[in-house]
Design a protein around this motif. Structure first.
Motif, PDB file in Angstrom:
ATOM      1  N   ALA A  88       0.771  -1.193   0.091  1.00 39.60           N
ATOM      2  CA  ALA A  88       0.089  -0.073  -0.004  1.00 39.60           C
ATOM      3  C   ALA A  88       0.884   1.249   0.033  1.00 39.60           C
ATOM      4  CB  ALA A  88      -0.960  -0.104   1.208  1.00 39.60           C
ATOM      5  N   MET A  89       1.967   1.269   0.776  1.00 39.18           N
ATOM      6  CA  MET A  89       2.846   2.328   0.733  1.00 39.18           C
ATOM      7  C   MET A  89       3.469   2.554  -0.567  1.00 39.18           C
ATOM      8  SD  MET A  89       6.016   3.308   3.538  1.00 39.18           S
ATOM      9  CE  MET A  89       5.653   1.674   4.310  1.00 39.18           C
ATOM     10  N   ALA A  90       3.673   1.786  -1.172  1.00 37.49           N
ATOM     11  CA  ALA A  90       4.504   1.752  -2.620  1.00 37.49           C
ATOM     12  C   ALA A  90       3.554   2.345  -3.879  1.00 37.49           C
ATOM     13  CB  ALA A  90       5.048   0.328  -2.913  1.00 37.49           C
ATOM     14  N   ILE A  91       2.203   1.868  -3.604  1.00 39.78           N
ATOM     15  CA  ILE A  91       1.141   2.195  -4.476  1.00 39.78           C
ATOM     16  C   ILE A  91       0.870   3.536  -4.112  1.00 39.78           C
ATOM     17  CG2 ILE A  91      -1.127   1.852  -5.402  1.00 39.78           C
ATOM     18  CD1 ILE A  91      -0.613  -1.290  -4.712  1.00 39.78           C
ATOM     19  N   ALA A  92       0.665   3.885  -2.936  1.00 40.63           N
ATOM     20  CA  ALA A  92       0.263   5.379  -2.624  1.00 40.63           C
ATOM     21  C   ALA A  92       1.426   6.185  -2.770  1.00 40.63           C
ATOM     22  CB  ALA A  92       0.011   5.399  -0.954  1.00 40.63           C
ATOM     23  N   GLY A  93       2.595   5.876  -2.636  1.00 43.25           N
ATOM     24  CA  GLY A  93       3.776   6.607  -2.800  1.00 43.25           C
ATOM     25  C   GLY A  93       4.003   7.373  -4.392  1.00 43.25           C
ATOM     26  N   ALA A  94       3.880   6.118  -5.261  1.00 45.63           N
ATOM     27  CA  ALA A  94       4.003   6.525  -6.637  1.00 45.63           C
ATOM     28  C   ALA A  94       2.958   7.532  -7.070  1.00 45.63           C
ATOM     29  CB  ALA A  94       3.787   5.152  -7.292  1.00 45.63           C
ATOM     30  N   VAL A  95       1.749   7.419  -6.578  1.00 44.14           N
ATOM     31  CA  VAL A  95       0.694   8.497  -7.044  1.00 44.14           C
ATOM     32  C   VAL A  95       0.893   9.487  -6.382  1.00 44.14           C
ATOM     33  CG1 VAL A  95      -2.037   8.769  -7.020  1.00 44.14           C
ATOM     34  CG2 VAL A  95      -0.993   6.353  -7.450  1.00 44.14           C
ATOM     35  N   ILE A  96       1.166   9.630  -4.928  1.00 40.13           N
ATOM     36  CA  ILE A  96       1.520  10.760  -4.221  1.00 40.13           C
ATOM     37  C   ILE A  96       2.601  11.699  -4.994  1.00 40.13           C
ATOM     38  CG2 ILE A  96       2.123  11.728  -1.996  1.00 40.13           C
ATOM     39  CD1 ILE A  96       0.150   9.544  -0.862  1.00 40.13           C
ATOM     40  N   TYR A  97       3.751  10.975  -5.149  1.00 33.36           N
ATOM     41  CA  TYR A  97       4.761  11.709  -5.883  1.00 33.36           C
ATOM     42  C   TYR A  97       4.528  12.126  -7.015  1.00 33.36           C
ATOM     43  CZ  TYR A  97       9.343  12.247  -8.032  1.00 33.36           C
ATOM     44  OH  TYR A  97      10.487  12.741  -8.634  1.00 33.36           O
ATOM     45  N   ARG A  98       3.550  11.648  -7.820  1.00 35.13           N
ATOM     46  CA  ARG A  98       3.401  12.249  -9.138  1.00 35.13           C
ATOM     47  C   ARG A  98       2.419  13.565  -8.970  1.00 35.13           C
ATOM     48  NH1 ARG A  98       2.802   9.605 -14.053  1.00 35.13           N
ATOM     49  NH2 ARG A  98       2.135  11.388 -14.932  1.00 35.13           N
TER      50      ARG A  98
END
Length: 105
Positions: A69-79
């Motif tokens: 979840a952290m990896a998925i969320a992090g990718a979206v938040i980063y963008r």
């Protein structure tokens, strides 16, 4: 799992005010606490969806739902936070597959 987070990021009030909330949370403890509680609730939805998918055999049982979840969320938040176009929910399948790997057979 594939659409929960990307849709939330693009269709929630967070998508428009997230960067400002992150900035405010750096400076104001009350904002930081409220933002953390809100984020934890949202993240837990994704963690629960990943855990349910693992229990159902849709993803490998070795997947750590919290880290995924952290990896998925992090990718979206980063963008969203670092600029550029928002994450396109049509690419959710590719992102989730990159993090969770191919379905077990």
């Amino acid at each position: 799992v594939r659409y929960i987070f990307a849709d939330a990021m693009n269709q929630s009030p967070f998508s428009d005010c997230g960067p400002a909330l992150i900035e405010a949370a750096e400076r104001l403890p009350t904002v930081r606490d409220a933002f953390a509680a809100y984020s934890d609730r949202r993240r837990q939805t994704l963690v629960d969806a990943i855990a349910a998918a693992a229990d159902a055999g849709e993803v490998h049982r070795t997947i750590d739902p919290e880290m995924a979840a952290m990896a998925i969320a992090g990718a979206v938040i980063y963008r969203r936070v670092m600029g550029g176009p928002r994450f396109d929910p049509r690419h959710s399948r590719r992102l989730v597959d990159a993090v969770l790997g191919p379905p077990p057979h």
